[in-house]
Design a protein around this motif. Structure first.
Motif, PDB file in Angstrom:
ATOM      1  N   PHE A 228       0.826  -1.208   0.000  1.00 11.26           N
ATOM      2  CA  PHE A 228       0.000   0.000   0.000  1.00 11.26           C
ATOM      3  C   PHE A 228       0.861   1.260   0.000  1.00 11.26           C
ATOM      4  CE2 PHE A 228      -3.219   3.039   1.600  1.00 11.26           C
ATOM      5  CZ  PHE A 228      -4.246   2.735   0.723  1.00 11.26           C
ATOM      6  N   ASN A 229       1.924   1.243  -0.743  1.00  5.87           N
ATOM      7  CA  ASN A 229       2.747   2.430  -0.905  1.00  5.87           C
ATOM      8  C   ASN A 229       2.382   3.124  -2.206  1.00  5.87           C
ATOM      9  OD1 ASN A 229       4.306   2.183   1.482  1.00  5.87           O
ATOM     10  ND2 ASN A 229       5.513   0.572   0.513  1.00  5.87           N
ATOM     11  N   PRO A 230       2.384   4.454  -2.238  1.00  6.56           N
ATOM     12  CA  PRO A 230       1.947   5.182  -3.438  1.00  6.56           C
ATOM     13  C   PRO A 230       2.920   5.029  -4.596  1.00  6.56           C
ATOM     14  CG  PRO A 230       2.851   6.703  -1.825  1.00  6.56           C
ATOM     15  CD  PRO A 230       2.770   5.366  -1.139  1.00  6.56           C
ATOM     16  N   VAL A 231       2.389   5.152  -5.807  1.00  8.16           N
ATOM     17  CA  VAL A 231       3.205   5.058  -7.020  1.00  8.16           C
ATOM     18  C   VAL A 231       3.092   6.355  -7.811  1.00  8.16           C
ATOM     19  CG1 VAL A 231       3.023   2.556  -7.187  1.00  8.16           C
ATOM     20  CG2 VAL A 231       1.329   3.990  -8.333  1.00  8.16           C
ATOM     21  N   SER A 232       4.130   6.615  -8.611  1.00  8.93           N
ATOM     22  CA  SER A 232       4.137   7.773  -9.505  1.00  8.93           C
ATOM     23  C   SER A 232       3.878   7.307 -10.929  1.00  8.93           C
ATOM     24  CB  SER A 232       5.480   8.502  -9.407  1.00  8.93           C
ATOM     25  OG  SER A 232       6.546   7.603  -9.675  1.00  8.93           O
ATOM     26  N   ALA A 266       8.966   4.922 -18.541  1.00  4.57           N
ATOM     27  CA  ALA A 266       8.499   5.567 -17.314  1.00  4.57           C
ATOM     28  C   ALA A 266       9.557   5.452 -16.221  1.00  4.57           C
ATOM     29  CB  ALA A 266       7.188   4.933 -16.855  1.00  4.57           C
ATOM     30  N   SER A 267      10.180   4.293 -16.120  1.00  6.07           N
ATOM     31  CA  SER A 267      11.211   4.089 -15.100  1.00  6.07           C
ATOM     32  C   SER A 267      12.396   5.031 -15.311  1.00  6.07           C
ATOM     33  CB  SER A 267      11.685   2.632 -15.116  1.00  6.07           C
ATOM     34  OG  SER A 267      10.631   1.753 -14.787  1.00  6.07           O
ATOM     35  N   LYS A 268      12.758   5.248 -16.582  1.00  2.81           N
ATOM     36  CA  LYS A 268      13.870   6.157 -16.887  1.00  2.81           C
ATOM     37  C   LYS A 268      13.586   7.573 -16.409  1.00  2.81           C
ATOM     38  CE  LYS A 268      15.316   3.623 -21.034  1.00  2.81           C
ATOM     39  NZ  LYS A 268      15.414   3.698 -22.519  1.00  2.81           N
ATOM     40  N   LYS A 269      12.292   7.917 -16.325  1.00  2.00           N
ATOM     41  CA  LYS A 269      11.911   9.263 -15.907  1.00  2.00           C
ATOM     42  C   LYS A 269      11.492   9.310 -14.444  1.00  2.00           C
ATOM     43  CE  LYS A 269      10.643  10.731 -20.549  1.00  2.00           C
ATOM     44  NZ  LYS A 269       9.659  11.444 -21.402  1.00  2.00           N
ATOM     45  N   GLY A 270      11.826   8.254 -13.708  1.00  2.00           N
ATOM     46  CA  GLY A 270      11.564   8.246 -12.282  1.00  2.00           C
ATOM     47  C   GLY A 270      10.145   7.914 -11.892  1.00  2.00           C
ATOM     48  N   CYS A 271       9.384   7.312 -12.811  1.00  2.00           N
ATOM     49  CA  CYS A 271       7.996   6.927 -12.526  1.00  2.00           C
ATOM     50  C   CYS A 271       7.890   5.408 -12.436  1.00  2.00           C
ATOM     51  CB  CYS A 271       7.050   7.454 -13.601  1.00  2.00           C
ATOM     52  SG  CYS A 271       7.005   9.257 -13.731  1.00  2.00           S
ATOM     53  N   CYS A 367      -4.156   0.560  -4.985  1.00  2.00           N
ATOM     54  CA  CYS A 367      -2.822   1.147  -4.988  1.00  2.00           C
ATOM     55  C   CYS A 367      -2.918   2.663  -5.134  1.00  2.00           C
ATOM     56  CB  CYS A 367      -2.000   0.569  -6.130  1.00  2.00           C
ATOM     57  SG  CYS A 367      -0.332   1.254  -6.246  1.00  2.00           S
ATOM     58  N   PRO A 368      -2.493   3.436  -4.115  1.00  2.00           N
ATOM     59  CA  PRO A 368      -2.588   4.896  -4.181  1.00  2.00           C
ATOM     60  C   PRO A 368      -1.596   5.515  -5.167  1.00  2.00           C
ATOM     61  CG  PRO A 368      -1.510   4.199  -2.149  1.00  2.00           C
ATOM     62  CD  PRO A 368      -1.988   2.954  -2.823  1.00  2.00           C
ATOM     63  N   VAL A 369      -1.956   6.671  -5.700  1.00  2.00           N
ATOM     64  CA  VAL A 369      -1.113   7.439  -6.631  1.00  2.00           C
ATOM     65  C   VAL A 369      -0.762   8.764  -5.976  1.00  2.00           C
ATOM     66  CG1 VAL A 369      -1.055   8.617  -8.868  1.00  2.00           C
ATOM     67  CG2 VAL A 369      -2.171   6.376  -8.661  1.00  2.00           C
ATOM     68  N   ASN A 370       0.515   9.159  -6.049  1.00  3.53           N
ATOM     69  CA  ASN A 370       0.903  10.429  -5.420  1.00  3.53           C
ATOM     70  C   ASN A 370       1.561  11.426  -6.359  1.00  3.53           C
ATOM     71  OD1 ASN A 370       3.393   9.229  -5.820  1.00  3.53           O
ATOM     72  ND2 ASN A 370       4.133   9.554  -3.728  1.00  3.53           N
ATOM     73  N   ARG A 371       1.833  11.018  -7.623  1.00  2.00           N
ATOM     74  CA  ARG A 371       2.465  11.965  -8.538  1.00  2.00           C
ATOM     75  C   ARG A 371       2.216  11.552  -9.978  1.00  2.00           C
ATOM     76  NH1 ARG A 371       7.568  12.758 -11.053  1.00  2.00           N
ATOM     77  NH2 ARG A 371       8.331  10.726 -10.298  1.00  2.00           N
ATOM     78  N   ILE A 372       2.043  12.565 -10.857  1.00  3.12           N
ATOM     79  CA  ILE A 372       1.885  12.330 -12.291  1.00  3.12           C
ATOM     80  C   ILE A 372       2.848  13.237 -13.046  1.00  3.12           C
ATOM     81  CG2 ILE A 372       0.344  12.486 -14.283  1.00  3.12           C
ATOM     82  CD1 ILE A 372      -1.985  11.879 -12.438  1.00  3.12           C
ATOM     83  N   LEU A 373       3.641  12.643 -13.938  1.00  4.32           N
ATOM     84  CA  LEU A 373       4.513  13.402 -14.824  1.00  4.32           C
ATOM     85  C   LEU A 373       3.805  13.531 -16.163  1.00  4.32           C
ATOM     86  CD1 LEU A 373       7.252  14.747 -15.356  1.00  4.32           C
ATOM     87  CD2 LEU A 373       8.130  12.484 -16.036  1.00  4.32           C
ATOM     88  N   TYR A 374       3.448  14.762 -16.520  1.00  3.96           N
ATOM     89  CA  TYR A 374       2.643  15.006 -17.730  1.00  3.96           C
ATOM     90  C   TYR A 374       3.163  16.272 -18.419  1.00  3.96           C
ATOM     91  CZ  TYR A 374      -1.475  16.482 -20.467  1.00  3.96           C
ATOM     92  OH  TYR A 374      -2.340  16.902 -21.471  1.00  3.96           O
ATOM     93  N   ALA A 375       3.441  16.164 -19.695  1.00  9.60           N
ATOM     94  CA  ALA A 375       3.940  17.308 -20.479  1.00  9.60           C
ATOM     95  C   ALA A 375       5.166  17.933 -19.810  1.00  9.60           C
ATOM     96  CB  ALA A 375       2.834  18.343 -20.676  1.00  9.60           C
ATOM     97  N   GLU A 376       6.054  17.052 -19.348  1.00  8.62           N
ATOM     98  CA  GLU A 376       7.310  17.456 -18.736  1.00  8.62           C
ATOM     99  C   GLU A 376       7.142  18.209 -17.412  1.00  8.62           C
ATOM    100  OE1 GLU A 376      10.039  16.226 -19.918  1.00  8.62           O
ATOM    101  OE2 GLU A 376       8.966  15.363 -21.629  1.00  8.62           O
ATOM    102  N   GLN A 377       5.943  18.182 -16.845  1.00  8.59           N
ATOM    103  CA  GLN A 377       5.713  18.802 -15.546  1.00  8.59           C
ATOM    104  C   GLN A 377       5.234  17.746 -14.556  1.00  8.59           C
ATOM    105  OE1 GLN A 377       3.753  22.622 -15.155  1.00  8.59           O
ATOM    106  NE2 GLN A 377       3.889  22.981 -17.362  1.00  8.59           N
TER     107      GLN A 377
END
Length: 414
Positions: A228-232, A266-271, A367-377
């Motif tokens: 139950f740890n959050p994912v990006s 996604a992994s290469k970008k830290g997600c 599974c909780p979500v805590n971050r989204i990388l979208y359009a380089e932000q």
């Protein structure tokens, strides 16, 4: 009784056909036979007896040597350990279904031209068995898996089967290997029914040979980050998982293999996972191999649990359906199945209306979500800051049902 390419006939209908033919002269019999064969413009082969489905009552069981030592539940990883036995059922167009067979776990022998290997004529399911606090073993809403598997089989041009009979065979397999079901409320027995075309010839066409098999094994958390740890998430509209008119709603291997490359990106970008977008308006569809849920205050000021609709792109997840059923039963907030876009989500984040975002699936449950990388932000999702009250509530409710702490007609004893 069946004819290739034709509809099934009852015994009474067959006896009537034979009787009608017998009273005709020899020449008339030939014309009558030709008429039957060419009915509705199709040329049918001679009538023959086929098995339209295998039966659990015909199950053959060959027991092998059982492993004396079972793995430590606290050290289990997902998909690496398997039990002593497996279930197989063969099918051919000529003979229909063979008898189901529980046998020692072993490698498969396939023709190099098998259609599953060349044209992805294959599918699979994912379900679990749980050892409850009362030591009873339970399956969670297994007929939903059987129904989805059957729908996917027909879409894959693989033969039909009796869903209840397959479930009974799976129950027996679990019973044979019941010692493998972990004595832990943090682990479970994963069940992987698989159906493949084994046509021993090249060419894109409906297979005349197929194999249905089931393997099972004890599992721990699906994600290496824990249960139950959050994912990006990486949300990149350049990559599309499924599309309207496709097979995104089917559990076929072809929907999963191509996503491995995107997961690597996604992994290469830290997600850790991928948020799959669709269309020019960047609709949210699924996250990784999970269904996606958004809990927020909508633009009308209502508390709302929102998930994309089953429009043919979305896999009809068993846990997805269970969360919707629970939320509607509670009746504490609005529950909606409709499209939501990235612009909707970003506006909700800007206005502080987003409470939680989480994925759901058999492997991970919630599974909780805590971050989204979208359009380089990078956009922070305040799931964990809000408890997450709803995600934790869903997880506890499902775990209580699955492990027998709460009675429910969603579970079936093995």
């Amino acid at each position: 009784v069946s004819r290739r390419g034709g509809a099934h006939k009852s015994r009474a209908e067959m006896e009537a056909v034979v009787a009608a033919r017998s009273i005709l002269p020899v020449g008339g019999r030939k014309v009558f036979s030709w008429f039957l064969q060419s009915a509705q413009g199709q040329l049918y082969r001679p009538w023959r007896c086929l098995s339209s489905s295998f039966k659990a009552a015909d199950l053959q069981i060959d027991l092998g040597n059982c492993s004396s030592k079972k793995p430590d539940p606290s050290k289990l990883v997902f998909g690496k350990t398997f039990t002593d036995h497996m279930l197989t059922v063969e099918w051919t167009e000529e003979k229909g279904w063979g008898k189901p067979h529980i046998k020692p776990f072993q490698n498969l022998s396939l023709h190099p031209a098998s259609s599953a290997l060349h044209y992805s004529v294959e599918l699979f399911e994912g379900m679990k068995a749980f050892r409850g606090v009362d030591n009873k073993i339970r399956l969670f809403r297994p007929m939903l898996n059987m129904e989805r598997m059957h729908r996917t089989a027909l879409r894959s041009s693989l033969p039909s089967f009796d869903k209840a009979q397959l479930l009974d065979c799976i129950r027996k397999l679990i019973e044979v290997d019941q010692d493998w079901v972990p004595h832990s409320t943090d682990a479970s027995l994963y069940i992987r029914p698989t159906f493949i075309g084994t046509e021993p010839a090249l060419g894109v066409h409906k297979p005349s040979h197929a194999l249905l098999f089931v393997i099972i094994g004890p599992v721990g958390p699906y994600f290496s980050t824990g249960s139950f740890n959050p994912v990006s998430l990486l949300a990149d509209p350049c990559f599309v998982r499924a599309w309207l008119g496709g097979v995104g709603d089917c559990k076929m291997g072809g929907n999963y293999g191509p996503t491995i490359y995107v997961q690597s990106e996604a992994s290469k970008k830290g997600c850790q996972q991928v948020l799959w977008l669709y269309g020019e308006d960047h609709q949210l569809t699924e996250v990784g191999t999970m269904n996606i849920f958004l809990y927020w205050i909508n633009e009308q000021g209502e508390r709302e649990l929102l998930t994309p609709p089953l429009n043919g792109m979305i896999l009809p997840g068993v846990v997805r359906q269970s969360l919707l059923d629970l939320a509607r039963k509670w009746g504490e907030f609005k529950v909606t199945e409709r499209s939501v876009t990235m612009s909707d989500l970003l506006r909700g984040l800007k206005e502080n209306r987003v409470k939680e975002m989480f994925g759901s699936g058999t492997a991970c449950v919630v599974c909780p979500v805590n971050r989204i990388l979208y359009a380089e932000q990078s956009y922070h999702i305040p799931t964990m800051e809000n408890g997450p009250e709803l995600a934790k509530r869903f997880l506890k409710e499902l775990n209580d049902i699955q492990y027998g702490r709460k009675a429910s007609d969603w579970t079936h004893l093995v």
